[in-house]
Design an enzyme around this catalytic site. Structure first.
Site, PDB file in Angstrom:
ATOM      1  N   ASP A  71       0.952   4.914   0.718  1.00 57.81           N
ATOM      2  CA  ASP A  71       0.305   6.015   1.535  1.00 57.81           C
ATOM      3  C   ASP A  71       1.067   7.327   1.136  1.00 57.81           C
ATOM      4  O   ASP A  71       1.799   7.806   1.660  1.00 57.81           O
ATOM      5  CB  ASP A  71       0.305   6.044   2.912  1.00 57.81           C
ATOM      6  CG  ASP A  71      -0.309   6.742   3.658  1.00 57.81           C
ATOM      7  OD1 ASP A  71      -0.800   8.039   3.158  1.00 57.81           O
ATOM      8  OD2 ASP A  71      -0.443   7.035   4.783  1.00 57.81           O
ATOM      9  N   PHE A  78       3.490  -1.913   3.511  1.00 59.24           N
ATOM     10  CA  PHE A  78       3.088  -0.122   3.828  1.00 59.24           C
ATOM     11  C   PHE A  78       4.185   0.845   3.529  1.00 59.24           C
ATOM     12  O   PHE A  78       4.963   0.882   4.273  1.00 59.24           O
ATOM     13  CB  PHE A  78       2.628  -0.127   5.044  1.00 59.24           C
ATOM     14  CG  PHE A  78       1.289  -1.019   5.302  1.00 59.24           C
ATOM     15  CD1 PHE A  78       0.073  -0.749   5.330  1.00 59.24           C
ATOM     16  CD2 PHE A  78       1.573  -2.306   5.743  1.00 59.24           C
ATOM     17  CE1 PHE A  78      -0.945  -1.167   5.583  1.00 59.24           C
ATOM     18  CE2 PHE A  78       0.457  -3.116   5.996  1.00 59.24           C
ATOM     19  CZ  PHE A  78      -0.986  -2.578   5.922  1.00 59.24           C
ATOM     20  N   LYS A  79       4.177   1.193   2.331  1.00 56.78           N
ATOM     21  CA  LYS A  79       5.091   2.558   1.928  1.00 56.78           C
ATOM     22  C   LYS A  79       4.546   3.875   2.390  1.00 56.78           C
ATOM     23  O   LYS A  79       3.433   4.237   1.914  1.00 56.78           O
ATOM     24  CB  LYS A  79       5.424   2.529   0.642  1.00 56.78           C
ATOM     25  CG  LYS A  79       6.430   3.628   0.112  1.00 56.78           C
ATOM     26  CD  LYS A  79       6.414   3.623  -1.428  1.00 56.78           C
ATOM     27  CE  LYS A  79       7.318   4.715  -1.821  1.00 56.78           C
ATOM     28  NZ  LYS A  79       7.354   5.027  -3.454  1.00 56.78           N
ATOM     29  N   ILE A  80       5.003   4.498   3.376  1.00 51.34           N
ATOM     30  CA  ILE A  80       4.402   5.438   4.223  1.00 51.34           C
ATOM     31  C   ILE A  80       5.359   6.670   3.889  1.00 51.34           C
ATOM     32  O   ILE A  80       6.334   7.034   4.143  1.00 51.34           O
ATOM     33  CB  ILE A  80       4.328   5.382   5.780  1.00 51.34           C
ATOM     34  CG1 ILE A  80       3.650   4.234   6.152  1.00 51.34           C
ATOM     35  CG2 ILE A  80       3.842   6.377   6.152  1.00 51.34           C
ATOM     36  CD1 ILE A  80       2.126   4.073   5.504  1.00 51.34           C
ATOM     37  N   LEU A 123       0.895  -1.247  -0.044  1.00 52.06           N
ATOM     38  CA  LEU A 123       0.008  -0.069  -0.105  1.00 52.06           C
ATOM     39  C   LEU A 123       0.962   1.386   0.076  1.00 52.06           C
ATOM     40  O   LEU A 123       1.762   1.366   0.799  1.00 52.06           O
ATOM     41  CB  LEU A 123      -0.982  -0.052   1.199  1.00 52.06           C
ATOM     42  CG  LEU A 123      -1.842   1.118   1.319  1.00 52.06           C
ATOM     43  CD1 LEU A 123      -3.061   0.564   2.098  1.00 52.06           C
ATOM     44  CD2 LEU A 123      -1.187   2.312   2.396  1.00 52.06           C
TER      45      LEU A 123
END
Length: 305
Positions: free
Chosen positions: A140, A166-168, A138
């Site tokens: 973000d 999760f790539k924040i 994902l």
């Protein structure tokens, strides 16, 4: 608990074009080889830094097939599949899986500044893609404009089996990463940062296990991640301080044009052309980029010479 499989540096491959705007397929294979030679842990294609918003559906298919066949399992490959329409995102995921992709990456559904998926629509789209049976990252990112609060991300991680990473890269990414890891615990298998590593140290300190940068100098940023994860904190700080001026110039002045400019300088590709309406780098901006890169001696500046 994080998984060693999802750690290290997984940069985005730029898409090279000929000066007439056509995709440079030979250049694409050289881009991939150059990245692999720099010791990357994985490669992402068709992302924003690949200029995916300037590429046709037919070209996406060509680049997906070419890249996966050329990499041939040497490193894992992430294929970006973001689209506002859930059926199209699902079909892109199926296509990537059939060709041997290891992971797909997607932003929440959005189209322009005002057409954005709700929290429930975002959940439903990721769940639909998850049914394809390929791990999902994902993304973000501010570009989508969709708010992704930590409770939503934790719910998605727990209820969508294939959502692993999760790539924040939203504002205050470190704080969000820390909260995501604390609240999600074992469900968060691969917390990553992005934005060319402009906040890398803070994000690693918050618990990130990997980073998705550009392809400009992964050989110099990768050791920062590995040193930090190995407990060599001071070495990581010193390594990061060394590359930070170039990272800052890329992030604030150049964007995705930086990696292509460096690859032209190093003979990896022949042209750093970007399709309209993206303007070329100003000569002064490009000159400063090279001025900051040359003392660092990244592999990209000599790989093709």
């Amino acid at each position: 608990m994080t998984h060693a499989t999802y750690s290290g540096i997984w940069p985005v491959a730029p898409t090279p074009f000929h000066p007439d705007g056509q995709i440079d397929t030979e250049g694409m294979t050289r881009v991939l080889d150059c990245m692999i030679d720099q010791g990357v842990d994985g490669i992402c294609i068709l992302a924003n830094f690949s200029e995916q918003f300037l590429i046709s559906d037919e070209e996406r298919a060509l680049l997906t097939r070419l890249s996966l066949e050329h990499v041939a399992g040497r490193v894992p490959v992430i294929v970006t599949i973001s689209h506002f329409a859930t059926p199209i995102a699902v079909e892109r995921a199926r296509f990537a899986k059939e060709l041997g992709a290891d992971i797909v990456m997607m932003m929440p559904p959005y189209h322009g500044a005002l057409l954005k998926g709700t929290a429930e629509q975002t959940f439903e789209q990721f769940r639909a893609v998850g049914e394809v049976g390929i791990p999902i990252m994902l993304q973000d990112a501010p570009l989508s404009g969709v708010d992704l609060p930590v409770p939503l991300l934790v719910r998605m991680a727990r209820e969508i089996e294939m959502l692993k990473l999760f790539k924040i890269e939203c504002p205050q990414a470190a704080a969000k990463l820390r909260a995501l890891i604390d609240e999600g615990d074992d469900a968060i298998e691969g917390p990553f940062d992005g934005e060319e590593a402009i906040t890398l140290l803070a994000d690693l300190d918050a618990g990130a296990t990997g980073t998705m940068t550009s392809a400009m100098m992964p050989d110099l940023i990768g050791p920062v991640v590995r040193d930090f994860l190995a407990g060599n904190r001071q070495a990581a700080i010193e390594g990061y301080a060394r590359v930070l001026p170039a990272v800052n110039h890329e992030n604030r002045q150049c964007g995705f044009r930086s990696a292509k400019a460096a690859m032209v300088e190093g003979g990896v590709i022949a042209s750093d052309f970007c399709r309209h309406p993206i303007p070329p780098l100003h000569p002064d901006t490009r000159a400063m980029l090279m001025e900051l890169l040359r003392p660092l001696d990244p592999m990209v500046l000599s790989w093709g010479k």
